[in-house]
Design an enzyme around this catalytic site. Structure first.
Site, PDB file in Angstrom:
ATOM      1  N   GLU A 107       0.850  -1.191   0.000  1.00  0.00           N
ATOM      2  CA  GLU A 107       0.000   0.000   0.000  1.00  0.00           C
ATOM      3  C   GLU A 107       0.886   1.241   0.000  1.00  0.00           C
ATOM      4  OE1 GLU A 107      -3.137  -2.294   3.010  1.00  0.00           O
ATOM      5  OE2 GLU A 107      -2.036  -0.520   3.682  1.00  0.00           O
TER       6      GLU A 107
ATOM      7  N   GLU B  37      -5.311   7.183   7.157  1.00  0.00           N
ATOM      8  CA  GLU B  37      -4.368   8.303   7.110  1.00  0.00           C
ATOM      9  C   GLU B  37      -5.095   9.519   6.550  1.00  0.00           C
ATOM     10  OE1 GLU B  37       0.190   8.969   7.117  1.00  0.00           O
ATOM     11  OE2 GLU B  37      -1.018   7.260   7.712  1.00  0.00           O
TER      12      GLU B  37
ATOM     13  N   LYS C 149       7.959  -0.779   6.451  1.00  0.00           N
ATOM     14  CA  LYS C 149       7.876   0.417   5.612  1.00  0.00           C
ATOM     15  C   LYS C 149       9.089   0.459   4.699  1.00  0.00           C
ATOM     16  CE  LYS C 149       9.291   2.894   9.796  1.00  0.00           C
ATOM     17  NZ  LYS C 149       8.879   3.904  10.788  1.00  0.00           N
TER      18      LYS C 149
ATOM     19  N   ARG D  50       5.240  -2.895  17.220  1.00  0.00           N
ATOM     20  CA  ARG D  50       6.045  -2.626  16.028  1.00  0.00           C
ATOM     21  C   ARG D  50       6.712  -3.940  15.630  1.00  0.00           C
ATOM     22  NH1 ARG D  50       7.683   2.111  14.128  1.00  0.00           N
ATOM     23  NH2 ARG D  50       7.366   3.195  16.098  1.00  0.00           N
TER      24      ARG D  50
ATOM     25  N   ARG E 192      -3.175   9.707  16.312  1.00  0.00           N
ATOM     26  CA  ARG E 192      -2.240   8.628  16.661  1.00  0.00           C
ATOM     27  C   ARG E 192      -1.959   8.604  18.161  1.00  0.00           C
ATOM     28  NH1 ARG E 192       2.658   6.609  13.155  1.00  0.00           N
ATOM     29  NH2 ARG E 192       3.811   5.361  14.661  1.00  0.00           N
TER      30      ARG E 192
ATOM     31  N   LYS F  34       2.628   4.509   1.277  1.00  0.00           N
ATOM     32  CA  LYS F  34       2.944   5.109   2.574  1.00  0.00           C
ATOM     33  C   LYS F  34       2.788   6.614   2.406  1.00  0.00           C
ATOM     34  CE  LYS F  34       6.158   5.175   6.421  1.00  0.00           C
ATOM     35  NZ  LYS F  34       5.684   6.508   6.824  1.00  0.00           N
TER      36      LYS F  34
ATOM     37  N   PHE G 143      -7.213   2.054   5.372  1.00  0.00           N
ATOM     38  CA  PHE G 143      -6.556   0.811   4.978  1.00  0.00           C
ATOM     39  C   PHE G 143      -6.812  -0.355   5.918  1.00  0.00           C
ATOM     40  CE2 PHE G 143      -3.364   3.775   6.759  1.00  0.00           C
ATOM     41  CZ  PHE G 143      -3.113   3.162   7.977  1.00  0.00           C
TER      42      PHE G 143
ATOM     43  N   ARG H   1      -1.893   9.503  10.843  1.00  0.00           N
ATOM     44  CA  ARG H   1      -2.780   8.390  11.159  1.00  0.00           C
ATOM     45  C   ARG H   1      -3.994   8.877  11.947  1.00  0.00           C
ATOM     46  NH1 ARG H   1       0.013   3.316  11.508  1.00  0.00           N
ATOM     47  NH2 ARG H   1      -1.845   2.236  12.284  1.00  0.00           N
TER      48      ARG H   1
END
Length: 545
Positions: free
Chosen positions: A244, A295, A411, A405, A266, A246, A334, A251
């Site tokens: 997708e 986003e 990313k 994470r 976020r 970035k 997303f 966010r």
């Protein structure tokens, strides 16, 4: 629990370097607490007053705090600041000052943990034209009633930095040990409630209470995070993957139930009033109850604008209509976390995507699924040509893990190493930067502490330096010559050439040629790079190919 007992416990933990000993002490302290005391105690241990998702904030800056201490201690505000500069720790300096205080409350009784919390809660709820005066009165009374050691931790709680090393991981393990439950269950419940105070209450009930936790609208969860990686690594690990764009946006989490809609940043702040256009677009795009991850992008004349334009809207509290005319905001969604009463976090990404496409009309971020390296690299080039930062590559079977994470999402950006770090200090500038902060001390996190890893002085425009000065000037808690220390809150994304070992900083590492990339006003200090991640980056840089 008396607040002096809480303070003594904090002092004991503060003097311990061993993680296991900290956990053991806390695990023995929590079982006797009442149901009302337990969540307050747990949040306080982490330096928090309210859950992350709560709209309540104490709203006490250093200046107001120092003014209250000065009154109670019979000092001038400048003398309070001088003592803080001499000691290098606001909490300990205030403890010293209160040891000879001149003001005490008549008929005062020992402070109680819940009494202190209720005063903090009252501070957070004060509104109106007399806000500052009323808050000052409450803080003065707290310090007047407090023993010197209690003053150390009242000050630190109000400044949002307890500095005893009890981060989320340690508190999670202490809860598990204290109530004899699995730490993984505690972590699972924490991901869904985003409040270890509430999780401690569930753990006290038992394992089944921890298992039976679900996300619900209007209680935001932390957003799933990504590591840096490569397309080749992801394909090697997962075969067919999803890619997708970035985006260079911010966010958000959109919650809808019936006719009610809210949107969260976020940092889990309610930003509904700042983004009415996003709310209107998404509320009209579905007839279902949903929680969406996406986003927000700023657009002008069909072109995507840089990240800072998005942040200006997220921060804005007034004149929203006029700003909407200048900058159009659009959502790109997303992920789907909740649908009509059902939690989807444990569903694989491909299943969540299928449901997302059936649930909302438009506003869905483009996605390519492929096991062909050339196809994904072509998508990556398209993303860069369109002005996006790069792409996100995700495992099709990845579950949604709030706040984690992991390697399930990575990313992919052009080859510039960056990291997000807390701004803990600065030096005053010279020449064109006179009257502004000219360079900034940056820190990573380690077990509830912030450890410096270097200074950054390049990459700033004059406009950005002025914006940062405006943001940070009221967060100064100490100064020494040209150097100032901040109450931690701001996060910078910085680029760097390499990481090297260094005895000059407490982290043991330093960034070589750091350069400011952008202000990450959408991120909290809890989300910055950890010392472990810095070490991992260092190892990768020195490991032969």
């Amino acid at each position: 629990m008396d607040f002096i007992d809480f303070s003594r416990l904090c002092e004991r933990i503060e003097g311990i370097s061993g993680r296991l000993e900290m956990i053991d002490i806390v695990s023995r302290a929590i079982p006797p607490l009442s149901e009302e005391e337990l969540p307050v105690f747990v949040r306080f241990l982490m330096g928090r007053i309210f859950p992350d998702w709560s709209p309540l904030k104490a709203g006490i800056g250093p200046n107001l705090l120092f003014e209250a201490v000065a009154y109670v201690a019979g000092k001038k505000k400048g003398e309070v600041i001088d003592e803080i500069n001499r000691v290098g720790d606001a909490g300990i300096a205030i403890e010293h000052l209160l040891s000879s205080k001149e003001q005490t409350s008549f008929f005062s009784s020992p402070l109680d943990l819940l009494e202190v919390f209720r005063d903090f809660e009252y501070l957070a709820r004060i509104e109106g034209t007399r806000t500052q005066r009323e808050k000052l009165k409450v803080i003065r009374k707290l310090f007047a009633d407090a023993q010197p050691l209690e003053g150390r931790y009242i000050a630190r709680l109000l400044l949002g930095e307890l500095r005893i090393g009890m981060g989320e991981g340690n508190v999670r393990d202490a809860i598990a040990k204290g109530f004899g439950v699995d730490a993984d269950l505690v972590e699972h419940a924490h991901q869904l409630t985003n409040d270890l105070g509430e999780v401690a209450l569930l753990a006290k009930i038992g394992p089944d209470a921890l298992r039976n936790v679900f996300i619900e609208p209007f209680r935001p969860v932390k957003m799933m995070l990504a590591q840096q990686g490569t397309i080749e690594e992801m394909m090697s690990d997962h075969g067919k993957i999803a890619a997708e764009f970035k985006y260079d946006g911010s966010r958000f989490q959109f919650h809808k139930k019936g006719d009610k809609c809210r949107i969260y940043s976020r940092k889990l702040e309610d930003v509904t009033n700042a983004l009415p256009d996003i709310v209107q677009q998404l509320s009209g795009a579905t007839d279902h109850d949903v929680i969406l991850d996406g986003e927000a992008l700023a657009v002008r004349d069909g072109r995507t604008l840089p990240f800072q334009y998005v942040l200006r809207r997220f921060r804005r509290k007034h004149d929203i209509d006029a700003h909407m005319e200048q900058i159009e905001m659009i959502p790109m969604v997303f992920d789907l976390l909740y649908l009509d009463g059902k939690t989807l976090l444990d569903e694989p990404l491909h299943a969540r995507r299928t449901l997302l496409e059936k649930t909302i009309r438009g506003h869905i971020a483009p996605q390519v699924t492929s096991g062909d390296l050339d196809a994904v690299e072509s998508f990556y080039r398209t993303a860069l040509e369109k002005g996006h930062e790069g792409i996100m590559v995700k495992a099709l079977d990845s579950l949604y893990t709030p706040g984690v994470r992991g390697r399930q999402w990575v990313k992919i950006k052009p080859a510039v190493d960056t990291m997000d770090l807390a701004v803990v200090g600065a030096e005053w500038g010279e020449g064109r930067r006179a009257g502004l902060f000219g360079s900034f001390l940056l820190a990573c996190q380690y077990q509830g502490e912030l450890l410096p890893v270097g200074k950054v002085a390049t990459g700033f425009s004059d406009e950005m330096l002025a914006e940062i000065y405006s943001l940070l000037k009221d967060s100064v808690i100490a100064h020494s010559g040209k150097e100032v220390t901040f109450e931690p809150g701001a996060v910078f994304e910085v680029g760097y050439a390499e990481i090297q070992k260094s005895p000059n900083y407490r982290s043991g590492f330093a960034l070589r040629f750091p350069r400011f990339i952008r202000l990450r006003d959408d991120k909290s200090v809890d989300e910055i790079e950890t010392l472990e991640q810095v070490k991992e980056r260092f190892k990768k840089r020195i490991t032969p190919a």
